[in-house]
Design a protein around this motif. Sequence first.
Motif, PDB file in Angstrom:
ATOM      1  N   ARG A 116       1.130  -1.283  -0.309  1.00 50.86           N
ATOM      2  CA  ARG A 116      -0.149  -0.026   0.116  1.00 50.86           C
ATOM      3  C   ARG A 116       0.767   0.955  -0.114  1.00 50.86           C
ATOM      4  NH1 ARG A 116      -4.196  -2.103   4.536  1.00 50.86           N
ATOM      5  NH2 ARG A 116      -5.757  -3.765   3.141  1.00 50.86           N
ATOM      6  N   LEU A 117       1.952   1.508   0.451  1.00 49.37           N
ATOM      7  CA  LEU A 117       2.558   2.440   0.986  1.00 49.37           C
ATOM      8  C   LEU A 117       3.195   2.777  -0.300  1.00 49.37           C
ATOM      9  CD1 LEU A 117       4.390   4.119   2.319  1.00 49.37           C
ATOM     10  CD2 LEU A 117       5.359   2.483   2.980  1.00 49.37           C
ATOM     11  N   ALA A 118       3.854   1.617  -1.423  1.00 49.67           N
ATOM     12  CA  ALA A 118       4.039   1.405  -2.465  1.00 49.67           C
ATOM     13  C   ALA A 118       3.620   1.713  -2.984  1.00 49.67           C
ATOM     14  CB  ALA A 118       4.736   0.674  -3.089  1.00 49.67           C
ATOM     15  N   THR A 119       2.280   1.822  -3.601  1.00 47.23           N
ATOM     16  CA  THR A 119       1.200   1.997  -4.349  1.00 47.23           C
ATOM     17  C   THR A 119       1.079   3.472  -4.459  1.00 47.23           C
ATOM     18  OG1 THR A 119       0.152  -0.137  -4.245  1.00 47.23           O
ATOM     19  CG2 THR A 119      -0.815   1.833  -5.027  1.00 47.23           C
ATOM     20  N   ALA A 120       1.370   4.205  -2.907  1.00 50.09           N
ATOM     21  CA  ALA A 120       0.840   5.197  -2.633  1.00 50.09           C
ATOM     22  C   ALA A 120       1.423   6.526  -2.773  1.00 50.09           C
ATOM     23  CB  ALA A 120       0.447   5.429  -1.362  1.00 50.09           C
ATOM     24  N   LYS A 121       3.029   5.778  -3.223  1.00 45.14           N
ATOM     25  CA  LYS A 121       4.031   6.640  -2.679  1.00 45.14           C
ATOM     26  C   LYS A 121       4.511   6.714  -4.714  1.00 45.14           C
ATOM     27  CE  LYS A 121       7.433   5.507   0.283  1.00 45.14           C
ATOM     28  NZ  LYS A 121       8.703   5.095   0.761  1.00 45.14           N
ATOM     29  N   ALA A 122       3.963   5.611  -5.667  1.00 47.32           N
ATOM     30  CA  ALA A 122       4.055   6.114  -6.795  1.00 47.32           C
ATOM     31  C   ALA A 122       3.008   7.079  -7.196  1.00 47.32           C
ATOM     32  CB  ALA A 122       3.841   4.063  -7.569  1.00 47.32           C
ATOM     33  N   TYR A 123       1.556   6.849  -6.284  1.00 45.19           N
ATOM     34  CA  TYR A 123       0.502   7.938  -7.035  1.00 45.19           C
ATOM     35  C   TYR A 123       1.341   8.809  -7.075  1.00 45.19           C
ATOM     36  CZ  TYR A 123      -4.709   9.742  -7.850  1.00 45.19           C
ATOM     37  OH  TYR A 123      -5.255  10.221  -7.862  1.00 45.19           O
TER      38      TYR A 123
END
Length: 250
Positions: A116-123
């Motif tokens: 979830r953290l990696a997805t939020a950073k990419a977004y």
Amino acid sequence: LVGLANGEVRLYNKRDLVDTLTCKTPVSGMVFGPYGREAGALLLVHQNRAVTIKMLRRQAKLEVDEAEKKAKDRKDREIPLRVPRKTRLYVEQTQREQDQAIEMHRKFHRDLCKIRLATAKAYVKVIQTGQGPLSTAGNVPLHLDAQVQGLGPCFKIKLSLKNTGSKALYNIPLTVVYDTSLYKVERPTFKAASLVPGLEYMYDVDVVSIDENGTSAPIRIYICNTKSCVPIISAVVTMPISELLDEEDR
């Protein structure tokens, strides 16, 4: 009525199979209705262009007997399932999961949080660099959608641009970035004169494939910001492989 590829035509009453017709060739089309003096007739057109007419008997029963249906369902339930035998590896794995259930649950949630953290950073990175279809950077709320039409070598990219803010926008520049060795664009740069909030504006971009082999490459659409080098919003159009023209058409 359902026609299958093996030549069968099945008649269903809701979910229950009532009757089956077997044909020598698959059916490409069929219609049921009155034919001559017959009130009910089924006309079948086969893939080999043959035509078959089936008459419906006037005393035909198209309803399913409830007693037979229950007996069939009971017979299907009585068929034993083939459950595989428990191997030694399966037993050891089950025992390990029981002994280490708490630790495995914690690892699962820790890995889920990392995803979830990696997805939020990419977004966030996509929004900040203007690489997404929706952006609010620089107080310019816009939504961009791009679709490609055509088989080639002439394509048309349909751009849909919408102002999602509360104020009108004027003279918004749009730029088309492409591989000049593969494509030719008549108008690679143009401006959207005015964008009223809530309305959807359509723009067409004509693209011609100039590669002899019809090679494809993605085309990027950028909505530029006059006050920054970072685009407001962008869209990537995946171009299909172009059809090749005959010598006569060229």
